[in-house]
Design an enzyme around this catalytic site. Structure first.
Site: not given
Ligand code: HH2
Length: 250
Positions: A195, A231
């Protein structure tokens, strides 16, 4: 929890797993690397993301989950219909970044299907008096809401929502004071992987992502302060770092 984003626009791996064959292969690889569960998502939540219509989200995630027989799957969605179809295909956990506020049908679906659910903190226009107390109060309220809706309390995971409507300092403070969230009595999930706050604390004020080294540091400290689920995109490195952290802490 390993991440497979079946999206064109996720902040760190957008477009990489849009092809179902690649997404399925990635999910198997994450399990081999030591993930306990794979979080499959068809909608990015990055700042300024495009909302994804239901049919597009279904088209992205279902062909992947369909082929993940035997792989523990979490579905990253705030749409009850996406969650319902994923659960029918064997998903075990609904990762709802709106904490059951995005779709009126979600709480009932999770309750009747006896699935696990992750409730994440996300306020779009936050005005925090104290970020950790405010996040704790929010999670406590959502926990009560979920239990009142018939969801088994033992199936609920809480998440401070790192990077969602928080400053760099607030994201770090949430991990520093994680025990205050752990004291709510449910497992806590932390998602700091790649992040932007990680890149920003390292000196790049405009960073959109952070490096693996910084992700590992945040994950290890979160683990030490009571996180149960980390995660992460880079599962092998996280499993190695956390295995050593666990050995050191005994
Ligand atoms: N962060 C993201 C997405 N989903 N779910 C939970 N429970 N906690 C988190 O911190 C979280 C999440 C964002 O990360 P990422 O999936 O890599 O990116 P994007 O939302 O751009 O697909």
């Amino acid at each position: 929890m390993g991440i497979v984003n079946v999206t064109p626009d996720s902040f760190s791996d957008g477009g990489v797993y849009l092809d179902p064959d690649r997404a399925v292969a990635a999910a198997h690889r994450l399990i081999e690397e030591g993930a306990a569960i794979v979080d499959v998502g068809g909608e990015s939540t990055r700042p300024g993301h495009e909302p994804v219509p239901l049919d597009d989200e279904l088209r992205r995630v279902l062909p992947v989950i369909e082929r993940l027989d035997g792989v523990p799957v979490s579905i990253d969605t705030s749409k009850a219909e996406v969650a319902r179809r994923a659960l029918e295909l064997g998903a075990e956990l609904v990762n709802d970044v709106t904490a059951l506020r995005g779709d009126a049908g979600m709480a009932g679906l999770v309750a009747t299907s006896r699935a696990w659910v992750c409730l994440m903190h996300w306020e779009r226009e936050p005005a925090y008096a104290d970020v950790v107390s405010d996040v704790a109060a929010f999670l406590e309220e959502r926990l009560r809401f979920a239990v009142d809706a018939g969801i088994d309390e033992e199936h609920i995971v809480l998440d401070p929502g790192i990077g969602f409507g928080k400053t760099v300092q607030q994201n770090f403070e949430l991990v520093r004071r994680l025990p205050e969230l752990v004291s709510l009595g449910r497992p806590v999930l932390v998602g700091f992987s790649r992040k932007s706050s990680l890149g920003r604390i390292l000196g790049d004020e405009k960073a959109k992502t952070g490096p693996l080294s910084a992700s590992l540091a945040a994950a290890v400290v979160a683990y030490e302060r009571g996180a149960t689920i980390l995660r992460a995109h880079d599962v092998r490195a996280h499993v190695e770092a956390l295995t050593v952290a666990a050995a050191v802490s005994g």
